[in-house]
Design a protein around this motif. Structure first.
Motif, PDB file in Angstrom:
ATOM      1  N   ASP A  37       0.829  -1.205   0.000  1.00 21.64           N
ATOM      2  CA  ASP A  37       0.000   0.000   0.000  1.00 21.64           C
ATOM      3  C   ASP A  37       0.864   1.258   0.000  1.00 21.64           C
ATOM      4  OD1 ASP A  37      -2.255  -1.593   0.091  1.00 21.64           O
ATOM      5  OD2 ASP A  37      -2.292  -1.618   2.297  1.00 21.64           O
ATOM      6  N   LEU A  38       0.220   2.367  -0.343  1.00 21.99           N
ATOM      7  CA  LEU A  38       0.934   3.647  -0.361  1.00 21.99           C
ATOM      8  C   LEU A  38       1.416   4.010   1.050  1.00 21.99           C
ATOM      9  CD1 LEU A  38      -1.294   5.829  -2.726  1.00 21.99           C
ATOM     10  CD2 LEU A  38       0.997   4.973  -3.193  1.00 21.99           C
ATOM     11  N   LYS A  39       2.679   4.413   1.146  1.00 23.68           N
ATOM     12  CA  LYS A  39       3.243   4.856   2.417  1.00 23.68           C
ATOM     13  C   LYS A  39       3.007   6.338   2.600  1.00 23.68           C
ATOM     14  CE  LYS A  39       6.852   1.336   2.033  1.00 23.68           C
ATOM     15  NZ  LYS A  39       6.361   0.803   0.761  1.00 23.68           N
ATOM     16  N   SER A  40       3.273   6.841   3.801  1.00 22.97           N
ATOM     17  CA  SER A  40       3.024   8.252   4.103  1.00 22.97           C
ATOM     18  C   SER A  40       3.830   9.164   3.181  1.00 22.97           C
ATOM     19  CB  SER A  40       3.363   8.543   5.566  1.00 22.97           C
ATOM     20  OG  SER A  40       4.721   8.215   5.854  1.00 22.97           O
ATOM     21  N   GLU A  41       5.097   8.783   2.903  1.00 23.31           N
ATOM     22  CA  GLU A  41       5.923   9.612   2.017  1.00 23.31           C
ATOM     23  C   GLU A  41       5.336   9.670   0.612  1.00 23.31           C
ATOM     24  OE1 GLU A  41       7.027   7.112   3.781  1.00 23.31           O
ATOM     25  OE2 GLU A  41       8.492   7.890   5.233  1.00 23.31           O
ATOM     26  N   GLU A  42       4.772   8.570   0.182  1.00 25.44           N
ATOM     27  CA  GLU A  42       4.184   8.526  -1.153  1.00 25.44           C
ATOM     28  C   GLU A  42       2.897   9.352  -1.223  1.00 25.44           C
ATOM     29  OE1 GLU A  42       5.871   4.078  -2.328  1.00 25.44           O
ATOM     30  OE2 GLU A  42       3.906   4.320  -1.354  1.00 25.44           O
ATOM     31  N   TRP A  43       2.138   9.347  -0.134  1.00 20.85           N
ATOM     32  CA  TRP A  43       0.943  10.199  -0.088  1.00 20.85           C
ATOM     33  C   TRP A  43       1.338  11.679  -0.139  1.00 20.85           C
ATOM     34  CZ3 TRP A  43      -3.748   9.074  -1.274  1.00 20.85           C
ATOM     35  CH2 TRP A  43      -4.263   7.803  -1.055  1.00 20.85           C
ATOM     36  N   ILE A  44       2.398  12.033   0.576  1.00 22.51           N
ATOM     37  CA  ILE A  44       2.871  13.424   0.556  1.00 22.51           C
ATOM     38  C   ILE A  44       3.324  13.809  -0.855  1.00 22.51           C
ATOM     39  CG2 ILE A  44       4.671  15.001   1.395  1.00 22.51           C
ATOM     40  CD1 ILE A  44       4.632  13.414   4.029  1.00 22.51           C
ATOM     41  N   MET A  45       4.047  12.896  -1.508  1.00 24.42           N
ATOM     42  CA  MET A  45       4.488  13.150  -2.881  1.00 24.42           C
ATOM     43  C   MET A  45       3.307  13.339  -3.816  1.00 24.42           C
ATOM     44  SD  MET A  45       6.845  13.455  -5.203  1.00 24.42           S
ATOM     45  CE  MET A  45       8.400  12.792  -4.603  1.00 24.42           C
ATOM     46  N   LEU A  46       2.287  12.498  -3.678  1.00 24.56           N
ATOM     47  CA  LEU A  46       1.102  12.575  -4.530  1.00 24.56           C
ATOM     48  C   LEU A  46       0.368  13.896  -4.328  1.00 24.56           C
ATOM     49  CD1 LEU A  46      -0.880  11.271  -6.498  1.00 24.56           C
ATOM     50  CD2 LEU A  46      -1.996  10.164  -4.543  1.00 24.56           C
ATOM     51  N   VAL A  47       0.152  14.281  -3.079  1.00 26.98           N
ATOM     52  CA  VAL A  47      -0.554  15.532  -2.788  1.00 26.98           C
ATOM     53  C   VAL A  47       0.243  16.729  -3.282  1.00 26.98           C
ATOM     54  CG1 VAL A  47      -1.390  17.033  -0.943  1.00 26.98           C
ATOM     55  CG2 VAL A  47      -1.797  14.566  -0.817  1.00 26.98           C
TER      56      VAL A  47
END
Length: 244
Positions: A37-47
């Motif tokens: 699943d998407l990690k927190s760093e990846e969510w930050i990158m996406l946003v």
């Protein structure tokens, strides 16, 4: 027609090393499972990425410069730990692009400012005076198109040369609509001539997949294709439309 021919011509003159990858989908699915699943760093990158797109889309109405958006996005990634400074300085191609693209862009600006482009336009007007409008149209179109080798921005070339070449063509008898539309299309087609010819070119070149020599060789061949299609097929179609 031009766009439909481009993939085939590029495939023939610059074929890919890998032409078949039957297991690509399975390999991609396996890698996605490994990632989880998407990690927190990846969510930050996406946003951050979506925010940057939003700011770039509405930059004019919101009064936000594109450079400001880029710096803001990088700052978020650095402060949140998604990237560190070592990640930034490892992007050698991006730094190289910035260092040599900026001087090329400024050079074109100052050549215009100091009158070089005006002098060039005057010389072209003098050289084709007395020609039949058809001959002058072809000569001026080719010169306008390939003059982009000396520019690092489509906007800079249009600002420097478009009006002068347009006035010259019309003065020699070229139908105004034909002259205006031709120069407008040539302004965009020439953007791929060099790896610095338009804003997106350095980004693609910076990926490192194509050498300078290959880029210039391929772009010249493709420019001949584009000029042929637009000159013959486009000319006939514009005749039907009554542009000349």
């Amino acid at each position: 027609m031009h766009l439909s021919l481009l993939p085939y011509v590029i495939y023939k003159i610059y074929p890919p090393h890998i032409k078949k990858s039957p297991d690509a989908v399975i390999h991609a699915q396996d890698k996605l499972k490994e990632m989880g699943d998407l990690k927190s760093e990846e969510w930050i990158m996406l946003v951050t990425f979506l925010m940057a797109l939003l700011f770039w889309m509405f930059s004019e109405s919101w009064g936000i410069e594109a450079t400001t958006t880029a710096i803001f996005g990088i700052s978020i990634l650095l402060f949140t730990g998604v990237l560190d400074w070592k990640d930034v300085i490892k992007e050698h191609s991006a730094w190289e692009t910035m260092l040599w693209f900026a001087p090329l862009l400024m050079m074109a600006t100052f050549l215009t400012k100091f009158g070089m482009m005006s002098w060039f336009s005057d010389q072209m007007q003098a050289s084709v005076s007395g020609f039949h409008w058809g001959q002058a149209f072809i000569i001026l179109s080719l010169v306008y198109f390939y003059s982009h080798y000396g520019f690092a921005s489509i906007t800079a070339r249009v600002t420097a040369l478009y009006s002068a070449f347009l006035v010259t063509m019309i003065a020699l008898g070229t139908p105004p609509m034909l002259a205006a539309m031709s120069l407008a299309i040539l302004s965009n087609l020439a953007g791929t001539l060099t790896h610095f010819g338009t804003g997106s070119a350095p980004i693609f070149f910076g990926a490192g997949y194509v050498s300078v020599g290959d880029w210039w060789r391929l772009s010249f061949i493709l420019s001949l294709l584009g000029l042929t299609v637009w000159g013959i097929v486009g000319g006939i179609w514009w005749k039907v439309l009554g542009y000349w």
